[in-house]
Design a protein around this motif. Structure first.
Motif, PDB file in Angstrom:
ATOM      1  N   ALA A   1      36.317  49.925  36.966  1.00 19.63           N
ATOM      2  CA  ALA A   1      36.909  50.976  37.806  1.00 19.63           C
ATOM      3  C   ALA A   1      35.860  52.008  38.234  1.00 19.63           C
ATOM      4  O   ALA A   1      35.871  52.468  39.376  1.00 19.63           O
ATOM      5  CB  ALA A   1      38.057  51.655  37.048  1.00 19.63           C
ATOM      6  N   ASP A   2      34.947  52.386  37.336  1.00 19.62           N
ATOM      7  CA  ASP A   2      33.931  53.384  37.695  1.00 19.62           C
ATOM      8  C   ASP A   2      32.971  52.837  38.753  1.00 19.62           C
ATOM      9  O   ASP A   2      32.596  53.545  39.688  1.00 19.62           O
ATOM     10  CB  ASP A   2      33.130  53.806  36.450  1.00 19.62           C
ATOM     11  CG  ASP A   2      33.969  54.659  35.498  1.00 19.62           C
ATOM     12  OD1 ASP A   2      34.819  55.428  35.996  1.00 19.62           O
ATOM     13  OD2 ASP A   2      33.786  54.537  34.277  1.00 19.62           O
ATOM     14  N   VAL A   3      32.561  51.601  38.587  1.00 15.21           N
ATOM     15  CA  VAL A   3      31.642  51.010  39.572  1.00 15.21           C
ATOM     16  C   VAL A   3      32.340  50.918  40.926  1.00 15.21           C
ATOM     17  O   VAL A   3      31.758  51.242  41.970  1.00 15.21           O
ATOM     18  CB  VAL A   3      31.137  49.624  39.116  1.00 15.21           C
ATOM     19  CG1 VAL A   3      30.197  49.021  40.153  1.00 15.21           C
ATOM     20  CG2 VAL A   3      30.429  49.719  37.764  1.00 15.21           C
ATOM     21  N   ARG A   4      33.590  50.523  40.907  1.00 15.91           N
ATOM     22  CA  ARG A   4      34.326  50.393  42.178  1.00 15.91           C
ATOM     23  C   ARG A   4      34.486  51.748  42.875  1.00 15.91           C
ATOM     24  O   ARG A   4      34.474  51.823  44.099  1.00 15.91           O
ATOM     25  CB  ARG A   4      35.705  49.776  41.929  1.00 15.91           C
ATOM     26  CG  ARG A   4      35.605  48.323  41.497  1.00 15.91           C
ATOM     27  CD  ARG A   4      36.944  47.796  41.053  1.00 15.91           C
ATOM     28  NE  ARG A   4      37.760  47.472  42.200  1.00 15.91           N
ATOM     29  CZ  ARG A   4      38.061  46.241  42.566  1.00 15.91           C
ATOM     30  NH1 ARG A   4      37.597  45.221  41.892  1.00 15.91           N
ATOM     31  NH2 ARG A   4      38.816  46.019  43.609  1.00 15.91           N
ATOM     32  N   ARG A   5      34.629  52.799  42.095  1.00 14.44           N
ATOM     33  CA  ARG A   5      34.837  54.122  42.672  1.00 14.44           C
ATOM     34  C   ARG A   5      33.511  54.734  43.127  1.00 14.44           C
ATOM     35  O   ARG A   5      33.404  55.250  44.228  1.00 14.44           O
ATOM     36  CB  ARG A   5      35.503  55.017  41.604  1.00 14.44           C
ATOM     37  CG  ARG A   5      35.862  56.428  42.050  1.00 14.44           C
ATOM     38  CD  ARG A   5      36.753  57.102  40.996  1.00 14.44           C
ATOM     39  NE  ARG A   5      36.230  56.938  39.642  1.00 14.44           N
ATOM     40  CZ  ARG A   5      35.351  57.771  39.072  1.00 14.44           C
ATOM     41  NH1 ARG A   5      34.928  58.829  39.709  1.00 14.44           N
ATOM     42  NH2 ARG A   5      34.916  57.543  37.841  1.00 14.44           N
ATOM     43  N   LEU A   6      32.486  54.664  42.269  1.00 12.51           N
ATOM     44  CA  LEU A   6      31.239  55.382  42.543  1.00 12.51           C
ATOM     45  C   LEU A   6      30.240  54.563  43.337  1.00 12.51           C
ATOM     46  O   LEU A   6      29.406  55.098  44.055  1.00 12.51           O
ATOM     47  CB  LEU A   6      30.581  55.809  41.213  1.00 12.51           C
ATOM     48  CG  LEU A   6      31.385  56.783  40.359  1.00 12.51           C
ATOM     49  CD1 LEU A   6      30.810  56.859  38.957  1.00 12.51           C
ATOM     50  CD2 LEU A   6      31.393  58.170  41.008  1.00 12.51           C
TER      51      LEU A   6
ATOM     52  N   ALA B   1      29.909  46.721  43.116  1.00 12.34           N
ATOM     53  CA  ALA B   1      31.052  45.928  42.651  1.00 12.34           C
ATOM     54  C   ALA B   1      31.270  44.737  43.579  1.00 12.34           C
ATOM     55  O   ALA B   1      31.510  43.603  43.143  1.00 12.34           O
ATOM     56  CB  ALA B   1      32.311  46.791  42.598  1.00 12.34           C
ATOM     57  N   GLU B   2      31.142  45.008  44.863  1.00 12.57           N
ATOM     58  CA  GLU B   2      31.345  43.945  45.839  1.00 12.57           C
ATOM     59  C   GLU B   2      30.248  42.872  45.712  1.00 12.57           C
ATOM     60  O   GLU B   2      30.510  41.674  45.783  1.00 12.57           O
ATOM     61  CB  GLU B   2      31.316  44.549  47.246  1.00 12.57           C
ATOM     62  CG  GLU B   2      31.898  43.637  48.285  1.00 12.57           C
ATOM     63  CD  GLU B   2      31.710  44.210  49.691  1.00 12.57           C
ATOM     64  OE1 GLU B   2      31.387  43.428  50.583  1.00 12.57           O
ATOM     65  OE2 GLU B   2      31.876  45.434  49.863  1.00 12.57           O
ATOM     66  N   MET B   3      29.023  43.322  45.515  1.00 16.10           N
ATOM     67  CA  MET B   3      27.925  42.380  45.321  1.00 16.10           C
ATOM     68  C   MET B   3      28.206  41.480  44.118  1.00 16.10           C
ATOM     69  O   MET B   3      28.091  40.263  44.185  1.00 16.10           O
ATOM     70  CB  MET B   3      26.612  43.142  45.102  1.00 16.10           C
ATOM     71  CG  MET B   3      25.444  42.256  44.736  1.00 16.10           C
ATOM     72  SD  MET B   3      23.971  43.199  44.261  1.00 16.10           S
ATOM     73  CE  MET B   3      23.327  43.714  45.822  1.00 16.10           C
ATOM     74  N   ALA B   4      28.595  42.106  43.002  1.00 15.53           N
ATOM     75  CA  ALA B   4      28.839  41.339  41.775  1.00 15.53           C
ATOM     76  C   ALA B   4      29.958  40.319  42.000  1.00 15.53           C
ATOM     77  O   ALA B   4      29.883  39.184  41.538  1.00 15.53           O
ATOM     78  CB  ALA B   4      29.193  42.285  40.632  1.00 15.53           C
ATOM     79  N   GLY B   5      30.988  40.731  42.748  1.00 10.26           N
ATOM     80  CA  GLY B   5      32.125  39.853  43.008  1.00 10.26           C
ATOM     81  C   GLY B   5      31.807  38.735  43.983  1.00 10.26           C
ATOM     82  O   GLY B   5      32.623  37.831  44.175  1.00 10.26           O
ATOM     83  N   GLY B   6      30.635  38.781  44.596  1.00 12.08           N
ATOM     84  CA  GLY B   6      30.249  37.738  45.547  1.00 12.08           C
ATOM     85  C   GLY B   6      29.172  36.810  45.010  1.00 12.08           C
ATOM     86  O   GLY B   6      28.665  35.955  45.733  1.00 12.08           O
ATOM     87  N   ILE B   7      28.819  36.962  43.736  1.00 11.88           N
ATOM     88  CA  ILE B   7      27.795  36.088  43.148  1.00 11.88           C
ATOM     89  C   ILE B   7      28.431  34.749  42.786  1.00 11.88           C
ATOM     90  O   ILE B   7      29.437  34.709  42.069  1.00 11.88           O
ATOM     91  CB  ILE B   7      27.177  36.738  41.884  1.00 11.88           C
ATOM     92  CG1 ILE B   7      26.404  38.002  42.258  1.00 11.88           C
ATOM     93  CG2 ILE B   7      26.284  35.743  41.154  1.00 11.88           C
ATOM     94  CD1 ILE B   7      25.851  38.775  41.065  1.00 11.88           C
ATOM     95  N   GLY B   8      27.846  33.680  43.253  1.00 14.76           N
ATOM     96  CA  GLY B   8      28.263  32.334  42.842  1.00 14.76           C
ATOM     97  C   GLY B   8      29.759  32.117  42.992  1.00 14.76           C
ATOM     98  O   GLY B   8      30.310  32.214  44.078  1.00 14.76           O
ATOM     99  N   ASP B   9      30.423  31.843  41.878  1.00 13.18           N
ATOM    100  CA  ASP B   9      31.851  31.547  41.876  1.00 13.18           C
ATOM    101  C   ASP B   9      32.464  32.180  40.622  1.00 13.18           C
ATOM    102  O   ASP B   9      31.738  32.702  39.780  1.00 13.18           O
ATOM    103  CB  ASP B   9      32.048  30.027  41.899  1.00 13.18           C
ATOM    104  CG  ASP B   9      31.394  29.343  40.710  1.00 13.18           C
ATOM    105  OD1 ASP B   9      31.745  29.678  39.554  1.00 13.18           O
ATOM    106  OD2 ASP B   9      30.510  28.486  40.916  1.00 13.18           O
ATOM    107  N   PRO B  10      33.809  32.159  40.501  1.00 17.89           N
ATOM    108  CA  PRO B  10      34.432  32.873  39.377  1.00 17.89           C
ATOM    109  C   PRO B  10      33.905  32.436  38.010  1.00 17.89           C
ATOM    110  O   PRO B  10      33.747  33.266  37.115  1.00 17.89           O
ATOM    111  CB  PRO B  10      35.922  32.525  39.510  1.00 17.89           C
ATOM    112  CG  PRO B  10      36.113  32.137  40.933  1.00 17.89           C
ATOM    113  CD  PRO B  10      34.806  31.563  41.409  1.00 17.89           C
ATOM    114  N   HIS B  11      33.645  31.149  37.836  1.00 18.31           N
ATOM    115  CA  HIS B  11      33.221  30.662  36.512  1.00 18.31           C
ATOM    116  C   HIS B  11      31.808  31.148  36.188  1.00 18.31           C
ATOM    117  O   HIS B  11      31.516  31.526  35.056  1.00 18.31           O
ATOM    118  CB  HIS B  11      33.305  29.138  36.439  1.00 18.31           C
ATOM    119  CG  HIS B  11      34.452  28.562  37.217  1.00 18.31           C
ATOM    120  ND1 HIS B  11      35.719  29.087  37.140  1.00 18.31           N
ATOM    121  CD2 HIS B  11      34.528  27.535  38.102  1.00 18.31           C
ATOM    122  CE1 HIS B  11      36.521  28.403  37.950  1.00 18.31           C
ATOM    123  NE2 HIS B  11      35.819  27.461  38.553  1.00 18.31           N
TER     124      HIS B  11
END
Ligand SMILES: Cc1cc2nc3c(=O)[nH]c(=O)nc-3n(C[C@H](O)[C@H](O)[C@H](O)COP(=O)(O)OP(=O)(O)OC[C@H]3O[C@@H](n4cnc5c(N)ncnc54)[C@H](O)[C@@H]3O)c2cc1C
Ligand code: FES
Ligand code: FES
Lengths: 266, 158
Positions: free
Chosen positions: A82-87, A92-102
């Motif tokens: 939550a803190d990364v997403r807010r600040l 957060a978006e970069m981390a969520g776009g790395i590779g795939d969920p696994h």
């Protein structure tokens, strides 16, 4: 995989000791780079020292000025924090776009920054935000840390314990993912903060992640996408491979930088 | 060889594993749970996807020793006796497979996705399947199965 001895360290000192005693040691974090490398026998270390059980290496703390992310923090946890997403939503978006969920459920920020793959995402965040690499023995500024393809300022046996990011006023990150692997064909991070404007490019450079001073100077005057129209990065030092040529990568840097600015302003 | 304690599909095993054994090999070769498939040696296909402490992982890209103390769920652990898991039923109803090789990994990925997102859109399902490759179906029916299976898991009519 060739046989190796696995050490499950409980503390940094145990990890260092096991590494020093090994003929050819390697740290194991999330294994999302190292295990494929071992399976393909591109490396055959005598000993692996797992950092997974070392207390205090995972987790995120944040203040209004600074976000500190433990080296063993998984990509999925950075994306969901939550803190990364807010600040620092760009991170957060970069981390969520790395590779795939696994991959994101196992891979760690420390592992990615230690590995310094020229097509990895996090190097663009560390350099583009002017972050600090914290190790078991010292603090290394981003500008001193990245030293070329898979090459960093880390000494043999030095362990990254955390990454620190100053909270910027504005930040945007856009990548053109490779359609199969999701690594960056090109990725651009643009930020504006206390230390000025920084533009970091990953996926493109023959020497790994790099800054673009001409864009930074133009954006310092006017932080708009229009300010960098016409600023070109020379193709000479960019990568050419079966996926894209250097000229195409040079073109993408301009396009993605403008999109990253638009995101930072949104 | 370290002795590890690992819970697989609710059964706890105390087992000696070589340092360099992969979790996929522990499941397939030691525990004979061959529903977890191996489709590549580059960590890209996702046929080997299982859940470790509730999170989807590629079992071919994790050491068995690192599952010590954790709970693993494989495709064999989804059904309750003869009663299929709602996601399995959805794959059958929507014809979400052809040869079936990718299916165990697809279903494990789908269940993890649906646990986080009870009503995923077409785009969210495709994004969530980034780590799972299918060489047969063209994904269309897999995506439909997952959208419907997610809603069934959460008790809505599909
Ligand atoms: C299918 C697939 C797709 C991927 N896509 C992307 C992508 O789109 N973008 C991207 O950026 N990455 C991608 N990756 C790589 C992924 O992000 C890895 O998780 C990451 O590069 C390495 O982190 P790890 O924790 O898995 O490290 P490991 O594989 O465990 O280690 C990598 C290296 O770093 C060293 N190391 C690890 N931790 C430390 C530490 N704390 N201190 C010192 N040295 C350390 C290890 O010794 C090793 O040499 C992908 C990987 C896969 C398998
Ligand atoms: S077998 Fe694990 S990703 Fe292909
Ligand atoms: S059904 Fe054959 S690989 Fe997916």
């Amino acid at each position: 995989m060739t046989p190796f001895k696995l050490h499950r360290a409980k503390s940094l000192s145990e990890a260092t000791k096991a590494f020093k005693a090994a003929e050819e040691g390697r740290f194991l974090a999330g294994g999302q780079t190292l295990i494929p490398v071992l399976k393909q026998r591109l490396a055959a270390p005598s000993d692996l020292v797992s950092l997974g059980g070392v207390a205090g290496l995972a987790g995120i703390t944040a203040s209004a000025e600074k976000i500190t992310i433990g080296a063993m923090t998984r990509h999925a946890d950075v994306a969901a924090n939550a803190d990364v997403r807010r600040l620092l939503p760009a991170l957060a978006e970069m981390a969520g776009g790395i590779g795939d969920p696994h991959v994101r459920n196992r891979g760690t920020m420390g592992g990615s920054v230690a590995n310094n793959d020229p097509a990895a995402d996090y190097p663009a965040a560390v350099l583009g935000l002017g972050g600090t690499v914290v190790t078991d023995s010292r603090r290394i500024s981003a500008d001193d840390y990245f030293q070329g393809l898979f090459t960093t300022a880390l000494e043999d046996g030095e362990i990254i314990t955390a990454l620190e990011f100053p909270v910027p006023e504005r930040a945007g990150y856009v990548k053109m993912p490779h359609p199969a692997s999701r690594y960056c064909l090109v990725g651009v991070m643009v930020t504006k903060g206390a230390a000025g404007v920084r533009v970091a490019v990953t996926g493109a450079g023959q020497g790994g992640v790099f800054r673009v001073p001409a864009m930074e100077a133009a954006l310092a005057k006017s932080f708009t996408a229009a300010a960098i129209v016409g600023i070109k990065v020379a193709a000479d030092d960019l990568m050419t491979d079966i996926h894209a040529g250097a000229e195409y990568r040079a073109h993408l840097i301009g396009v993605l930088a403008r999109r990253a600015i638009a995101k930072a302003l949104a | 060889m370290p002795v590890i304690t690992v819970t697989v599909n609710r059964a706890t095993h105390k087992i000696d594993v070589p340092d360099n054994m992969l979790l996929s090999s522990l499941l397939r070769d030691e525990l004979r749970l061959t529903g977890t498939h191996i489709g590549c040696d580059t960590s890209q296909c996702g046929a080997c996807t299982v859940h470790v402490d509730g999170r989807s992982v590629k079992s071919c890209t994790m050491l068995a020793v690192e599952a010590d103390g954790l709970a693993v769920t494989t495709i064999e652990g989804l059904a309750e006796g003869e009663k299929l898991h709602p996601m399995q039923t959805a794959f059958r109803d929507h014809h979400g497979l052809q040869c079936g090789f990718c299916t165990p990994g697809m279903i494990m990925a789908a269940v993890a996705l649906a646990e986080q997102n009870p009503a995923p859109t077409d785009a969210e399902v495709r994004e969530g399947l980034e780590g799972n490759l299918c060489r047969c179906t063209g994904y269309q029916n897999i995506v439909e199965a997952i959208m419907s299976g997610a809603r069934a898991m959460h008790g809505a009519r599909s």
